[in-house]
Design a protein around this motif. Structure first.
Motif, PDB file in Angstrom:
ATOM      1  N   GLU A  27     -10.744  -7.240  21.340  1.00 29.16           N
ATOM      2  CA  GLU A  27     -10.502  -8.675  21.492  1.00 29.16           C
ATOM      3  C   GLU A  27      -8.997  -8.861  21.592  1.00 29.16           C
ATOM      4  O   GLU A  27      -8.233  -8.122  20.971  1.00 29.16           O
ATOM      5  CB  GLU A  27     -11.028  -9.423  20.271  1.00 29.16           C
ATOM      6  CG  GLU A  27     -10.935 -10.927  20.394  1.00 29.16           C
ATOM      7  CD  GLU A  27     -11.181 -11.651  19.066  1.00 29.16           C
ATOM      8  OE1 GLU A  27     -11.113 -12.880  19.058  1.00 29.16           O
ATOM      9  OE2 GLU A  27     -11.414 -10.967  18.055  1.00 29.16           O
ATOM     10  N   GLU A  32      -7.266 -14.500  18.668  1.00 26.76           N
ATOM     11  CA  GLU A  32      -7.754 -14.744  17.309  1.00 26.76           C
ATOM     12  C   GLU A  32      -6.890 -15.796  16.600  1.00 26.76           C
ATOM     13  O   GLU A  32      -7.403 -16.757  16.018  1.00 26.76           O
ATOM     14  CB  GLU A  32      -7.757 -13.444  16.496  1.00 26.76           C
ATOM     15  CG  GLU A  32      -8.385 -13.642  15.114  1.00 26.76           C
ATOM     16  CD  GLU A  32      -8.018 -12.544  14.118  1.00 26.76           C
ATOM     17  OE1 GLU A  32      -7.248 -11.632  14.487  1.00 26.76           O
ATOM     18  OE2 GLU A  32      -8.480 -12.628  12.972  1.00 26.76           O
TER      19      GLU A  32
ATOM     20  N   ASP B 272     -18.772 -12.131  23.331  1.00 28.72           N
ATOM     21  CA  ASP B 272     -17.474 -11.498  23.058  1.00 28.72           C
ATOM     22  C   ASP B 272     -17.133 -10.433  24.106  1.00 28.72           C
ATOM     23  O   ASP B 272     -15.991 -10.329  24.547  1.00 28.72           O
ATOM     24  CB  ASP B 272     -17.483 -10.851  21.664  1.00 28.72           C
ATOM     25  CG  ASP B 272     -17.486 -11.904  20.556  1.00 28.72           C
ATOM     26  OD1 ASP B 272     -17.188 -13.077  20.850  1.00 28.72           O
ATOM     27  OD2 ASP B 272     -17.809 -11.548  19.405  1.00 28.72           O
ATOM     28  N   ASN B 276     -14.012 -10.557  26.894  1.00 33.81           N
ATOM     29  CA  ASN B 276     -13.033  -9.474  27.084  1.00 33.81           C
ATOM     30  C   ASN B 276     -12.971  -9.017  28.534  1.00 33.81           C
ATOM     31  O   ASN B 276     -11.886  -8.793  29.082  1.00 33.81           O
ATOM     32  CB  ASN B 276     -13.381  -8.289  26.179  1.00 33.81           C
ATOM     33  CG  ASN B 276     -13.039  -8.556  24.726  1.00 33.81           C
ATOM     34  OD1 ASN B 276     -12.181  -9.390  24.427  1.00 33.81           O
ATOM     35  ND2 ASN B 276     -13.712  -7.879  23.825  1.00 33.81           N
TER      36      ASN B 276
END
Lengths: 402, 402
Positions: A27, A32, B272, B276
């Motif tokens: 990620e 984040e 997720d 990416n």
């Protein structure tokens, strides 16, 4: 087949069936923190690689006019001729490259140019050398393709900042190496390769028969030479048929981060292969976006100068603040628009970035996002207006001195 | 290193150093004819998969307003929430899918969605099964990634046209197979899978643990069910956690071919990984383009209906003309907007396409562009205004009857 033999549906987690190289992708470590802090009131966001100015209206209006004129059909895979000509003229003006529109291929972002450059050079199981810390997307794009990034750490000394060690670079070459990725001026380190260092990299590439993927997108954000200078470039030392691919973007110079338009520069003999790789990845870039690119290149000089001037002032403000804190390890970046610094007593920079959101209301990018060697640093983007950079620096320094 | 040891530059053709899989990629067979004929005066271009209408102004103006409001910064990698919600609402309205914006990921074209789907499922050295003839970009994208397309030919009979043979499909599965690509309604054949055939494909995929990459982008261009009908879809028979990825595009329904915006539909548990893969390929889609997508989905229904009606009328005109020529082998396409036909005595369809440019002033796409089984056919896109389709058909039939 009788119905009784029809396979029944046995659910298992879908991610178990995803290609392992895709599943292993990191990620973005910036995202984040961004998601953690994006809704905080009054937060000053310095985490992303973009400034605070929207795209100038003369650029946006060129897209608008094209749209209104109905330029909404499929277009040239290599880019519209007007934009390729405008890029050629710009690059000749800046770098003295022989003017040839056939050298330039319009891509759907600098990232897409990176992807095409990797697809031209590095297969699954092969290696690309990347000095590190570095913008993480290069390594991740290589990994997504099944290739292996091989990191070569920068050295750091307080006087000169991050430096590239050419011996270390060469000793990373193996029989599987296909390319060296060189970003100068560099994100996040602010490192700028000297012409001699570029010659050294070129020698290594020639000696081992490697490609160079050159990312000089911050070439105009160069502070050592004073205003308006250009960072040293492979353009000054390469032969016409050198094995070099340049990735470029409209994002930084012209405040077009959100547009996703860039270009790949390569020898025209690679045109057919590059056209195919564009065809089979995103099939080109909207013509009306490309019209905006033409406007940027032809009428954007004063805006670019304004951006560079702001970044230079931002750099000075941040450097002065950090020096006063006595808790920070940093060197003045010679180029790009990031301060990449370490804070005494704060080794976990992911936690540090989250704390700075909560306790200083500023958004920085943790060095953990930038690969090996970056873990102890944190990145601050200073490409913003003076008042905002000063306020953010104040908040940071007050927090450091608590 | 002493200067005398510095490697000298020994030029060799740069293409000799390009990654072999990139070098082996085919040139688009459509582009060759397109480049041959693009400047002919009065030529009617029916070679590309696009109509003659520019994007409706209410869609373009949504982008313009967003641009003027300064939405030019980096944005959500998965797509702006407004667009993901609008897609979810549209798909629920059309297919009855449970309404969940987390299922939808905005991509920089349908082609980019294909690339992400392949990156999720098929590694270098592995295989993807593709019924053929087919739009060539799927196979080429797989090849660019080092994977292997395995073609399964459609059968053809004059009454029912191209049909998928499920036994042949299953016997193409090997231990290296990872995915089956299914395009229905299909480009170029006009084949539309029945719900039973989709069940058959799904059974095969389940039995062998394979992914399905479903391309239902022409789902609304379906003629068998009368106006406004929807072609059978995997949505009607799949389980929520089925191993299916849908690729989609704004190009066809809303006349946005030049925009390069699409979406990938997948189970939210893959969010997720998909984020990416977007981050590391093009890093998202311009927010102002996405605003146009919202307008298309929310206010585009009458335009879509108009497009379908025109295509239907175009199909009838072309079919009537071809039948009158007595030299043509074809079946009425059940969906999409192409007539894919063979001409008696004209086996070299690449030459045929060039001749039709020179001698009939119409632009068609040779079947050689569409993989195994397509060689003897030529593709005509009938998604245009009635007068133009009628004139093009006249020219074609006159040429056939010479």
């Amino acid at each position: 087949m009788p119905a009784s033999l029809a396979p029944s549906f046995t659910p298992s987690p879908l991610v178990d069936h995803v290609r392992p190289q895709a599943l292993a992708l990191p990620e973005s470590g910036i995202v984040e923190v961004f998601n953690y802090g994006r809704t905080r009131e009054g937060l000053i966001p310095l985490w992303a690689g973009e400034g605070d100015l929207p795209t100038p209206s003369f650029i946006a209006e060129a897209a608008t006019r094209s749209l209104a004129a109905g330029e909404t059909f499929y277009t040239w895979q290599r880019g519209i001729p007007d934009l390729r000509a405008a890029i050629a003229s710009y690059m000749t003006r800046l770098y003295g490259v022989a003017e040839d529109p056939e050298r330039y291929f319009v891509t759907g972002s600098g990232m897409h140019a990176v992807q095409v450059a990797l697809a031209l050079t590095v297969s699954a199981g092969e290696e690309v050398i990347i000095p590190s810390p570095e913008w993480p997307n290069i390594a991740a794009a290589a990994e997504a393709a099944g290739a292996r990034p091989v990191y070569v750490p920068f050295s750091f000394d307080a006087g000169r900042g991050f430096r590239l060690d050419l011996d270390r670079l060469e000793s990373a070459v193996t029989p599987r190496t296909r390319a060296i990725f060189i970003n100068t001026p560099a994100n996040p380190t602010g490192y700028v390769a000297s012409l001699d260092e570029l010659r050294g990299v070129l020698d290594i590439a020639r000696r081992h028969g490697l490609w160079i993927i050159a990312d000089e997108i911050y070439g105009r954000f160069y502070y050592a030479a004073g205003e308006g200078g250009l960072a040293p470039s492979f353009h000054s030392i390469m032969e016409p048929e050198e094995r070099i691919l340049f990735v470029q973007t409209f994002s930084k110079n012209w405040a077009m981060t959100g547009w996703r338009v860039g270009w790949l520069e390569a020898h025209p003999s690679l045109g057919d292969v590059i056209e195919n790789l564009i065809q089979y990845s995103n099939s080109g870039v909207a013509a009306f976006m490309q019209r905006a690119g033409v406007a940027a290149l032809e009428r954007g000089e004063s805006f670019v100068a304004h951006q560079i001037e702001r970044a230079k002032r931002g750099r000075d403000i941040v450097a002065e603040g950090l020096a006063s804190s006595n808790r920070v390890r940093f060197a003045q970046p010679e180029g790009a628009f990031y301060m990449f610094f370490g804070v005494e007593g704060e080794d976990d920079t992911r936690q540090l970035a989250l704390k700075l959101v909560d306790e200083a209301n500023i958004g920085l990018a943790p060095g953990t996002a930038f690969g090996p060697g970056g873990e102890e640093y944190i990145r601050l983007c200073f490409a913003r207006g003076e008042a905002q950079v000063a306020e953010a620096t104040d908040r940071l320094v007050r927090w450091l001195k608590r």
